[in-house]
Design a protein around this motif. Structure first.
Motif, PDB file in Angstrom:
ATOM      1  N   GLY A   9       0.816  -1.214   0.000  1.00  0.00           N
ATOM      2  CA  GLY A   9       0.000   0.000   0.000  1.00  0.00           C
ATOM      3  C   GLY A   9       0.848   1.262   0.000  1.00  0.00           C
ATOM      4  O   GLY A   9       0.542   2.222  -0.710  1.00  0.00           O
ATOM      5  N   LEU A  10       1.914   1.270   0.790  1.00  0.00           N
ATOM      6  CA  LEU A  10       2.805   2.427   0.807  1.00  0.00           C
ATOM      7  C   LEU A  10       3.469   2.634  -0.553  1.00  0.00           C
ATOM      8  O   LEU A  10       3.606   3.763  -1.024  1.00  0.00           O
ATOM      9  N   ILE A  11       3.867   1.552  -1.181  1.00  0.00           N
ATOM     10  CA  ILE A  11       4.500   1.655  -2.495  1.00  0.00           C
ATOM     11  C   ILE A  11       3.490   2.143  -3.537  1.00  0.00           C
ATOM     12  O   ILE A  11       3.810   2.990  -4.374  1.00  0.00           O
ATOM     13  N   VAL A  12       2.272   1.650  -3.470  1.00  0.00           N
ATOM     14  CA  VAL A  12       1.234   2.087  -4.417  1.00  0.00           C
ATOM     15  C   VAL A  12       0.929   3.570  -4.235  1.00  0.00           C
ATOM     16  O   VAL A  12       0.760   4.301  -5.223  1.00  0.00           O
ATOM     17  N   VAL A  13       0.877   4.043  -2.994  1.00  0.00           N
ATOM     18  CA  VAL A  13       0.635   5.465  -2.745  1.00  0.00           C
ATOM     19  C   VAL A  13       1.765   6.306  -3.339  1.00  0.00           C
ATOM     20  O   VAL A  13       1.527   7.335  -3.982  1.00  0.00           O
ATOM     21  N   ALA A  14       3.017   5.867  -3.121  1.00  0.00           N
ATOM     22  CA  ALA A  14       4.156   6.625  -3.637  1.00  0.00           C
ATOM     23  C   ALA A  14       4.168   6.639  -5.159  1.00  0.00           C
ATOM     24  O   ALA A  14       4.398   7.686  -5.779  1.00  0.00           O
ATOM     25  N   ILE A  15       3.912   5.504  -5.777  1.00  0.00           N
ATOM     26  CA  ILE A  15       3.914   5.440  -7.241  1.00  0.00           C
ATOM     27  C   ILE A  15       2.718   6.202  -7.811  1.00  0.00           C
ATOM     28  O   ILE A  15       2.812   6.825  -8.865  1.00  0.00           O
ATOM     29  N   GLY A  16       1.593   6.177  -7.112  1.00  0.00           N
ATOM     30  CA  GLY A  16       0.421   6.925  -7.574  1.00  0.00           C
ATOM     31  C   GLY A  16       0.636   8.428  -7.533  1.00  0.00           C
ATOM     32  O   GLY A  16       0.131   9.161  -8.385  1.00  0.00           O
ATOM     33  N   ALA A  17       1.408   8.889  -6.555  1.00  0.00           N
ATOM     34  CA  ALA A  17       1.653  10.327  -6.443  1.00  0.00           C
ATOM     35  C   ALA A  17       2.725  10.798  -7.418  1.00  0.00           C
ATOM     36  O   ALA A  17       2.670  11.925  -7.904  1.00  0.00           O
ATOM     37  N   LYS A  18       3.706   9.945  -7.689  1.00  0.00           N
ATOM     38  CA  LYS A  18       4.797  10.288  -8.610  1.00  0.00           C
ATOM     39  C   LYS A  18       4.950   9.145  -9.613  1.00  0.00           C
ATOM     40  O   LYS A  18       5.832   8.314  -9.465  1.00  0.00           O
ATOM     41  N   PRO A  19       4.102   9.084 -10.635  1.00  0.00           N
ATOM     42  CA  PRO A  19       4.049   7.904 -11.514  1.00  0.00           C
ATOM     43  C   PRO A  19       5.340   7.568 -12.246  1.00  0.00           C
ATOM     44  O   PRO A  19       5.658   6.412 -12.433  1.00  0.00           O
ATOM     45  N   ASN A  20       6.093   8.546 -12.687  1.00  0.00           N
ATOM     46  CA  ASN A  20       7.286   8.260 -13.474  1.00  0.00           C
ATOM     47  C   ASN A  20       8.580   8.420 -12.678  1.00  0.00           C
ATOM     48  O   ASN A  20       9.657   8.448 -13.256  1.00  0.00           O
ATOM     49  N   ALA A  21       8.496   8.538 -11.374  1.00  0.00           N
ATOM     50  CA  ALA A  21       9.683   8.815 -10.570  1.00  0.00           C
ATOM     51  C   ALA A  21      10.444   7.556 -10.182  1.00  0.00           C
ATOM     52  O   ALA A  21      11.639   7.632  -9.900  1.00  0.00           O
ATOM     53  N   TYR A  22       9.798   6.413 -10.154  1.00  0.00           N
ATOM     54  CA  TYR A  22      10.434   5.205  -9.646  1.00  0.00           C
ATOM     55  C   TYR A  22      10.585   4.163 -10.746  1.00  0.00           C
ATOM     56  O   TYR A  22       9.632   3.833 -11.437  1.00  0.00           O
ATOM     57  N   SER A  23      11.802   3.673 -10.881  1.00  0.00           N
ATOM     58  CA  SER A  23      12.088   2.555 -11.762  1.00  0.00           C
ATOM     59  C   SER A  23      13.157   1.706 -11.084  1.00  0.00           C
ATOM     60  O   SER A  23      13.716   2.092 -10.050  1.00  0.00           O
ATOM     61  N   ILE A  24      13.455   0.576 -11.665  1.00  0.00           N
ATOM     62  CA  ILE A  24      14.448  -0.317 -11.072  1.00  0.00           C
ATOM     63  C   ILE A  24      15.797   0.388 -10.945  1.00  0.00           C
ATOM     64  O   ILE A  24      16.502   0.219  -9.942  1.00  0.00           O
ATOM     65  N   SER A  25      16.155   1.194 -11.913  1.00  0.00           N
ATOM     66  CA  SER A  25      17.462   1.850 -11.884  1.00  0.00           C
ATOM     67  C   SER A  25      17.529   3.001 -10.880  1.00  0.00           C
ATOM     68  O   SER A  25      18.624   3.374 -10.452  1.00  0.00           O
TER      69      SER A  25
END
Length: 78
Positions: free
Chosen positions: A43-59
């Motif tokens: 849930g925490l990860i989904v909230v973070a990705i939902g707020a900043k959709p293109n900010a997180y990737s594997i790299s």
């Protein structure tokens, strides 16, 4: 808390849930607490990705973790 912090804490909780899940299955028990940990971490990860959709990737994950840890250490020094 920033969304980067949500992301890192969610990852940390998910990492802690893995041994708990394996231990519960090894003992033949239902993994109730590990399932709750997976829900919270996910849930925490989904909230973070939902707020900043293109900010997180594997790299970028190591950079995000480093940033959050450095902010936490700077906070502790004050």
């Amino acid at each position: 808390m920033t969304y980067d912090t949500f992301f890192v804490v969610g990852l940390f909780i998910l990492v802690l849930a893995v041994p708990a899940i394996l231990g519960a299955f090894r003992r033949g028990e239902a993994p109730r607490v590990p399932a709750i940990l997976v829900l919270i971490g996910g849930g925490l990860i989904v909230v973070a990705i939902g707020a900043k959709p293109n900010a997180y990737s594997i790299s970028t994950i190591p950079q995000v973790i480093d940033s959050v840890i450095s902010h936490f250490i700077a906070y502790l020094r004050t």
